[in-house]
Each structure stands twice: as C-alpha cells, then as structure tokens.
Write an enzyme that holds these catalytic residues in place. Structure first.
Site, PDB file in Angstrom:
ATOM      1  N   LYS A 178       0.816  -1.237   0.000  1.00  0.00           N
ATOM      2  CA  LYS A 178       0.000   0.000   0.000  1.00  0.00           C
ATOM      3  C   LYS A 178       0.843   1.279   0.000  1.00  0.00           C
ATOM      4  O   LYS A 178       0.453   2.287   0.609  1.00  0.00           O
ATOM      5  CB  LYS A 178      -0.961   0.025   1.198  1.00  0.00           C
TER       6      LYS A 178
ATOM      7  N   ASP B 195      -8.191  -7.617  10.538  1.00  0.00           N
ATOM      8  CA  ASP B 195      -9.493  -6.945  10.382  1.00  0.00           C
ATOM      9  C   ASP B 195     -10.655  -7.939  10.268  1.00  0.00           C
ATOM     10  O   ASP B 195     -11.775  -7.651  10.708  1.00  0.00           O
ATOM     11  CB  ASP B 195      -9.496  -5.972   9.205  1.00  0.00           C
TER      12      ASP B 195
END
Length: 509
Positions: free
Chosen positions: A191, A227
C-alpha cells in the site's frame, strides 16, 4: 444480480427473470430480443456455476483448509490458515475501557472504546483520524512509530486519559506472521509504505519502544488484530454464537474458530483458536482454472500481482467492475453492443467502477442509472444496450455471491463436522461494501449457502467497526482469559492433598 427466490416462491418483482436448473439465481432478461439474447448468453454462460459445480469447488477448498492447517503442508498451501492466537469469542462478561489503533493506509485511527457488561454493548466514546505524510511512509520505521505514539499521546490528552494505562487493540493491515497475540512480525510493506527497519521486526515492540521514548504515558496489554477477526469479534458480543467472520469488500477474507487439535503449527490440543484463512489465495495453485473465464485471466494478467489471490479476483470489489468492463468491450468489438462503437473511456482500464454494478442493479432505478452511466462513459447507447449491460452486471455479481457462498458453506460444514453435530447453528459477522451496498448480493449468498450447507442454520450479522470496536473486543477477551488463567495458577498447590484424595476415590468407584 437479481433477487433470489426459492423454488416455491412466486416472482412478484416486475422484470422477467430466467432461472437455471439447480440454481438460486434469477437473471434479468427483459427488453432483450431472443436472437440478441442468444448471442449475449455465449459471453455470459461461462460465468454460470450450477450447484453441482459449487459443491465441487467447496470440496476443493475443504482440502486446501486442511493443507493450510498442517505443520508440514502449510508452506505449499495456497490458503494459508494463519493462527491468530485469539482463543475464545466473547462470553458477555467483558468490560472496561480500551484503546484501538487501526493502521492500514495513509491515515490511521485511534479510538477509545468502552465495553459495558450490563448493557452488552460496545460503545465508541471518541475517535481521531491522523494522517501519515508521504515522506514518512518512505522514511524510517522509528519516525513512523514516533508519529503514531505522538498522535496517541495527543488523543489521550484530549480524552483526559493520560494517567490511565489502558489495553490496546492494534489492527495492522499489512502481511504479518503472528507468533503470539501480542507479537507480530511484518513480512513486507504494501500500500505504498516502505519504512526502513520494520520488515522482519515485531511491530508491537516498535510501538511500545516509541511510547517509552516519549515517557509521558504508557499503554497496557496489546493485542494484534486482523481486520477479519475484528469483524467476527465486533459481532460476538451481541451474539455469542458468532464464530465466523467474513469480509467482502475491496478484498475478501474469512476467519473461524477451529479446534486446537487441528492447528498443527501451534502447541496444545485443548480448546479452539480463531484461524485467519486468507481464502483470497484459493486457486493460486491453478485449482480454479476450470472456472476462470478469459476475462478473469485478463484481470489477473494485468493486475499488480499476477497469479496471486485468484479467488479474490473473481469475487471482490476491486475487480468486479473491471470484469464487467472487459465483457462489455469484447461484446462491443463483436458488434453485439453499442453498434460496435466502444468509447475511449470504456477502453480504459478501471473506468467501469464496481459501484456502477450496484447502481445498475437497483430494483426501481437500475435501468435509468445504467443509461446515465453509459452516457458518462461516452457511449452512444440504445435502450436494449442498457438492458444487456444490466444482464452482464447481474451475471457477474451473481457469480461472486455464489462463489462466496461455496467458500462460506465449506467453513460452516467444517465446524459442524469438527464438533460431530447433526445440525449447527452459528452466526457470521460480515463486513465489506460489496455485501452491504449491493442490492441483492446478501440475499443470493444466503440462499446459496442454504443449498450447500443444509445442516447448518446460519445467521448473518453486519459488523459495526471491526477494526475499531472489534479490535477492542479481541483485547477484552484476551484479558479475560489471562485473568482466568492467573486465577487457576494462583490457586495451584493449595488443595493438592485434597485433589489426590478425590482422585483415589474416583478410581475406587
């Protein structure tokens, strides 16, 4: 994708839909003349997966789950089955104040969360979003963690919490190898991050070191949280039968509570542990080649990671729009759509956004939305073109829901067999924009799961802030287990003679 109906339900929903044999999906075909429809179906038939094929896919995934759990087979398994060291779901007795830190992109969030036992609620007291400057994303790890520690200190000040040592749930959404609940090694940055001195290091230690360098506050126990696990745990306080977490958004993943005796890479036989499946990698060993269409192969070939996350590329939000675009371009080149005239915009990768699929499939406004979107894409369209585009979207989102259902059914069936139950009742905590925003996705997924896991009664619960409240709940459960463990240790040895006597009596019965 159209609304899902079971065999005995009448269709009162307006447009004509066609049902495939052994299928739960009904596709919109209104407004398309029969001769054109026959041509369109040549492009769309490879996306149709009958129940028998879904059962076959489920059986393949089952084998991959077992490979991923194995001590020696794990390293070559496409589905990684990572231990999370989360050893229980909430039991309703968790309580107290917690911090949550959510780092997964160019911003990170800090939250103060309160778990209220009496009300069985997880309350977000306050939160703050902090930016990470571009130069810091490429600087040293020390700079990055000092910045996080400074922002955390400011937040504690603003909440009048500086004198309190609160436990913290840390959602760190980068590839990590988790060695304990509070020890996680960064494998590689993604990212756009490339901070030096972090890869190969324990990110919990780096955070704590940065806080200690400041010296003006401290934090308590830290739990590392994936997550997907946060998604499961955020639902687990409301519904204590929630033992599966699933995300279907930009990417896709699932976790579930596995029997410890099957987790060969972690010592211990008793109890359960949450496994982060990383099911997006299903098919990375070519096991899904037979259902990959030419369009899937093109999406994979032009992606930043060819050959990786094949399952994810067939079903998640990052790729669905691009699959639709490629189908539309091919049909236009073959003069089936738009009189054979494709616009420059349509020919450009990434221009057909996944959110367009949801807008085009809205029950009342879908066709009008389709016409607006086709105009914005610079296309000269006729009403029949909008109907065909609707059918293309319908077909590709339907396949996504059915593939997700096959994977979820595999997990539900595994839990049921693990526990030797004739019938399993369980809850899935779900998050992700594709599941939440698409008008029919959840309905088709649920109907298909019922077909593929008939002995499982599955409730679906939409997660509230998995990376925030869920991370706090992981920390709360870890603390509860630690307290219980200490209680057992503290009482050890006191009643040894008594226990020996009881054992003798038991043997002599």
């Amino acid at each position: 994708m159209s609304t899902t109906l079971t065999n005995d339900e009448p269709n009162h929903q307006g447009p004509k839909k066609t049902k495939m044999a052994g299928d739960t999906s009904h596709l919109h075909e209104d407004g398309i003349p029969q001769d054109l429809l026959s041509k369109v179906k040549e492009y769309l038939d490879p996306f149709h997966l009958p129940v028998e094929k879904l059962q076959e896919i489920s059986a393949r995934l089952k084998k991959d789950l077992i490979r991923g759990l194995g001590k020696h087979s794990h390293h070559r398994a496409p589905v990684k089955m990572l231990p999370t060291f989360v050893r229980a779901t909430p039991d309703g007795t968790e309580r107290g104040d917690f911090l949550a830190l959510d780092l997964g992109g160019t911003n990170f969030r800090i939250l103060h969360v309160r778990v209220v036992e009496e009300e069985q609620r997880v309350l977000k007291m306050d939160s703050q979003v902090c930016a990470i400057p571009q130069e810091m994303m490429l600087g040293t790890g020390e700079q990055l963690f000092d910045h996080i520690a400074a922002c955390l200190g400011d937040f504690l000040n603003s909440q009048q919490l500086k004198g309190h040592t609160l436990p913290l749930g840390f959602t760190f959404s980068f590839p990590c190898e988790q060695l304990e609940i509070d020890k996680s090694i960064l494998i590689r940055w993604t990212k756009g991050f490339n901070c030096s001195g972090v890869e190969g290091e324990d990110v919990v230690k780096l955070l704590k070191d940065a806080i200690h360098r400041r010296g003006d506050y401290d934090i308590g126990f830290v739990a590392m949280v994936n997550d997907t696990v946060g998604t499961m745990m955020s639902c687990g306080y409301r519904d204590q039968s929630c033992e599966i977490g699933m995300i279907i958004g930009t990417g896709t993943n699932a976790c579930y509570m596995e029997e410890m005796k099957n987790v060969k890479r972690v010592e211990g036989e008793d109890g359960r542990m949450c496994i982060n499946t990383e099911w997006g990698g299903f098919g990375d060993d070519d096991s899904l080649n037979d259902i990959q269409t030419e369009f899937d192969k093109e999406v994979d070939r032009t992606s930043i990671n060819p050959g990786v996350h094949i399952f994810e590329k067939m079903i998640s939000g990052m790729y669905l729009g691009e699959i639709v675009r490629l189908v539309l371009v091919k049909m236009t080149e073959d003069k089936v759509l738009f009189k054979g005239q494709a616009s420059e915009v349509l020919r450009t990768a990434g221009t057909f956004e996944t959110k367009f699929i949801s807008e085009i499939e809205q029950e009342e406004t879908g066709l009008e939305n389709a016409k607006k979107i086709l105009t914005a894409l610079g296309l000269d369209w006729e009403p029949v073109d909008a109907c065909v585009v609707h059918l293309v979207c319908d077909t590709i989102s339907s396949r996504s829901a059915r593939l997700c259902a096959a994977a979820l059914a595999t997990i539900a069936n595994r839990i049921r067999v693990n526990r030797k139950l004739p019938h399993l009742e369980t809850t899935v905590g779900v998050d992700g924009t594709v599941y939440k925003k698409h008008p029919n996705f959840s309905e088709e997924l649920q109907a298909t799961v019922r077909l593929l896991a008939p002995e499982c009664d599955i409730t679906f619960l939409v997660s509230e802030d998995g990376s925030g409240k869920g991370a706090a709940m992981v920390t709360a459960v870890a603390q509860r287990l630690a307290r219980q463990s200490r209680l057992l240790e503290d009482s050890g040895g006191e009643d040894e003679d008594e226990e020996e006597e009881e054992e003798e009596q038991e043997e002599n019965k």
